[in-house]
Structures are given as structure tokens and as C-alpha cells.
Design a protein around this motif. Sequence first.
Motif, short mmCIF file in Angstrom:
data_model
loop_
_atom_site.label_atom_id
_atom_site.label_comp_id
_atom_site.label_asym_id
_atom_site.label_seq_id
_atom_site.Cartn_x
_atom_site.Cartn_y
_atom_site.Cartn_z
N SER A 267 56.20 46.72 45.38
CA SER A 267 57.12 45.72 45.92
C SER A 267 56.52 44.95 47.09
N ALA A 268 55.29 45.30 47.49
CA ALA A 268 54.67 44.66 48.65
C ALA A 268 54.07 43.32 48.26
N PRO A 269 54.55 42.21 48.82
CA PRO A 269 53.99 40.90 48.49
C PRO A 269 52.53 40.78 48.90
N LYS A 270 52.09 41.59 49.86
CA LYS A 270 50.69 41.54 50.31
C LYS A 270 49.71 41.95 49.22
N LEU A 271 50.21 42.67 48.22
CA LEU A 271 49.33 43.21 47.19
C LEU A 271 49.40 42.43 45.89
N ARG A 272 50.10 41.32 45.86
CA ARG A 272 50.16 40.51 44.65
C ARG A 272 48.97 39.57 44.58
N LEU A 273 48.47 39.41 43.38
CA LEU A 273 47.30 38.55 43.19
C LEU A 273 47.66 37.10 43.51
N GLY A 274 46.76 36.43 44.18
CA GLY A 274 46.96 35.02 44.47
C GLY A 274 45.85 34.20 43.89
N ASP A 275 44.71 34.15 44.59
CA ASP A 275 43.57 33.38 44.10
C ASP A 275 42.64 34.24 43.26
N GLN A 276 43.11 35.42 42.86
CA GLN A 276 42.29 36.35 42.09
C GLN A 276 42.84 36.53 40.67
N TYR A 277 41.93 36.59 39.70
CA TYR A 277 42.33 36.96 38.35
C TYR A 277 42.53 38.47 38.28
N SER A 278 43.42 38.90 37.41
CA SER A 278 43.54 40.33 37.14
C SER A 278 42.31 40.78 36.36
N SER A 279 42.11 42.09 36.30
CA SER A 279 40.97 42.60 35.53
C SER A 279 41.11 42.27 34.05
N GLU A 280 42.35 42.25 33.55
CA GLU A 280 42.56 41.89 32.14
C GLU A 280 42.17 40.45 31.88
N ASP A 281 42.56 39.55 32.78
CA ASP A 281 42.18 38.14 32.64
C ASP A 281 40.66 37.99 32.72
N TYR A 282 40.08 38.69 33.69
CA TYR A 282 38.63 38.60 33.90
C TYR A 282 37.88 39.06 32.65
N ASP A 283 38.25 40.20 32.13
CA ASP A 283 37.56 40.73 30.95
C ASP A 283 37.79 39.85 29.72
N SER A 284 38.95 39.18 29.67
CA SER A 284 39.25 38.34 28.51
C SER A 284 38.28 37.16 28.41
N PHE A 285 37.73 36.70 29.54
CA PHE A 285 36.76 35.61 29.51
C PHE A 285 35.50 36.02 28.74
N PHE A 286 35.04 37.24 29.00
CA PHE A 286 33.83 37.73 28.33
C PHE A 286 34.10 37.97 26.84
N LYS A 287 35.29 38.47 26.54
CA LYS A 287 35.66 38.67 25.14
C LYS A 287 35.72 37.35 24.39
#
Length: 392
Positions: free
Chosen positions: A124-144
Motif C-alpha cells: 500500500s506504500a506509494p513510495k514503492l510503486r513503479l514510476g519511470d521504471q518498467y516491471s521485470s515482466e515488461d523488461y523481459d517481454s522486450f527480449f522475448k
Amino acid sequence: MSDTNTGRKGLELEEVLKEYFWQAGYFAVRGAPYRLDDEDVTDVDVWLYERPAALSRRRLIVDAKNKTKPKAAERLIWARGLQSALNVDGAIVASTDKRPSSHRLAKSVGVTLLDGGAISKLVSAPKLRLGDQYSSEDYDSFFKAVDTARRNAEWRSAMLAARSLLLTNFGIHSANMALSVAGFFGEQAVQAAPKSEPAQVALRGFYSACAYAAIGLDFVLADLAFQSHEERRAALISGVRYGHTNLREALASVRTAVGLVRQHVSNGNSIAAQVERGFDQQAGRVPAEIIADYVARLSATDGLFIVARELERNAFKVDITHFDALSVEARSLLGVILDFHTISREKIANAARGSFANPTPAVANEGTLFPEDEIVSTRADGRISSEPSQKH
């Protein structure tokens, strides 16, 4: 709750935990595969590396399960066993379980437990939500996606190979693998059309691989801290060239094989001399001095660790930073690795221009993490401890 929703919540928790530990000063990697004899056994939800002092390095693994019916005891025992198998310094289990018995078990096996209360605060902490970062799933999907377009699995396999050695051969071996993967993605970046998606994905892979190489070499430096500069340099040259920082031990198996040829093969002395000369010539073509000269100077600093965090963070940025906009230290490391592979710095810089569309990540909120009510215990230096927390 459906299995799909449970699985999605588990992935989201892993991402939150990665961000939490990243903001706490760790180097964090999600989804590192644990391989034995080229077979995938399992993966580590979050792998952590920290450099608390000049002579100290710590590695931890995090197991995250966000399920309606948690099995904390099972996960605690599993995590403790994996910690032992990987020979890392600590294990953390994040579970929705809140039972006192789970905390007692966690303490008895020496595993940190983040229970349901801690998890609720984290997710529930807004400090830990991704902003300018891709998630690992998004990141790996680029290589796939690149692999799918090219009808192979080369890019994804290269990235997983670099990650897997963080678990099983961390140090000079993982650094050498990461250097090789960095060379692969560097070549792919300069060969791709400028500003194209393959160029961008290759650049991301290049940054991540360089980051993995940096932390592997940082780990090696801890064992070389009391050696002279020349001794460190020689050890690093041996490590990069032969895979072992002790030259005598590195060459022992080769010398043994050459000796067997000399003893048991017809005209063995001549053939053995040819084999030995060919091996020395091939090894000599590895420009290990380029890496060693740079790294040996950083033994008393945290420069490699800081640069590794910068590069890995940048690899996941939605709008990836141009090469020339990186810190001087990051550019220096990248330049050394590019020179090692004889790849043009200018072409890599050109490949950094442009970015992908944003797949609507969550909103970021920077700030200090939970100053009033820490999730897990901290040491005197403010870093998170691997000891079980007494605050639940």
C-alpha cells in the motif's frame, strides 16, 4: 480467488519487494534462475547484494508468496534449504501468514519473515510503486519480442545466463559471463538500425550485463583488499583470462592435460609443446589488462557497486538515459567494457537515442521508507538486517 489473480498478486509483491530493497540501498534482481547441469530447478523471486563495508559483502534471497492460504512453514524451510544450497548470507520469506508459530519457526531456522502486516504496509506504500521504471515482466517481454521476431531464443537466453550465475557462480565466473553477454548485446546494439526497438532492447541488455559484471568484480575485490595494487591487477588479469584469480591454480588443469599428452601420445613432447603454445597464444588474445587496470584502482571504494546500481536502474527506465547523460563513473566503466570488446563508444551512444512507449506503469512517489514504523529490523548503519525482526 482465481489462480490467475493469485499469481498476479504474487508478481506484484515481488516487484514491490525489489523496489523496497532497492531504495534501501541493495542491488536487487528479480527472477534469477537456479540451474543445475543446465536444467532449471527453480528461480529466486528477488536476489539481493549489498556492500555494507569495504571488506564486507552480503547476498540474500527473498521468497515472496501473496496467497489467500499461506504456507509459511513450508516456505521458511524451503528458503532455508535454498539459502544453504546457494551458500548465501541470508534468506527472507514474505508471506501473508500472521501466526505466532510462523515467527517462532522463522527465528529457529534463521530466516527473516515478513508477515501479513508487513506485506500490507509494503503493497500500500506509494513510495514503492513503479514510476519511470518498467516491471521485470515488461523488461523481459522486450527480449522475448525480439526473439520472436527473429525466430530464436538467443536474446532471452543470454540475459538468463547472466542472471543464473549470480546464484551459482557469483564472483569472477559470473563477471566473465556478464562480460560476454555485455559484448553480445553491445554488438547487437550497434548492428541494429539506430533508434530502432532492437537497438533499444540491446542497449538495455548491455547496461544490465555491465551491471552484473560490476557487482561480480566488486565481490572479487573483497578477497583482494589486502594485496598490493600490482597483486590485485595480476589476480584480476588471471581471473578474466583464465577464470581463476590464482594463476597457478588456474593453469593447473591445463598443465596436467599437457603433461598427459607428453607422456602418453606418440611424439608427445612436440604435440604437447604445440598445445601449450596454442593455449597461451589464445589466452593472450583476451585483453584482460583493460578490465584489470580499471578495477584494481577501485578496491578501496564502492565505485563498482554504485555504478552497477546506476546502470541496472537505467536499464529498466521507461525513457532510457543517453550514454552521454550517465555519470562520469558509469561512462568510464562502459567505456572499459566496450574497449575490451573493441566496440565503438560512439555507436553505443547513438543507439541510446529514442525510447519505447510507456505501457502505463504505476505512479511513482519518492521519499524515505517508513521512517516511523520499519518493516524489518535495521542495523546501526541504517541498512536492513537479515536477522528476524522482533517488530510484527
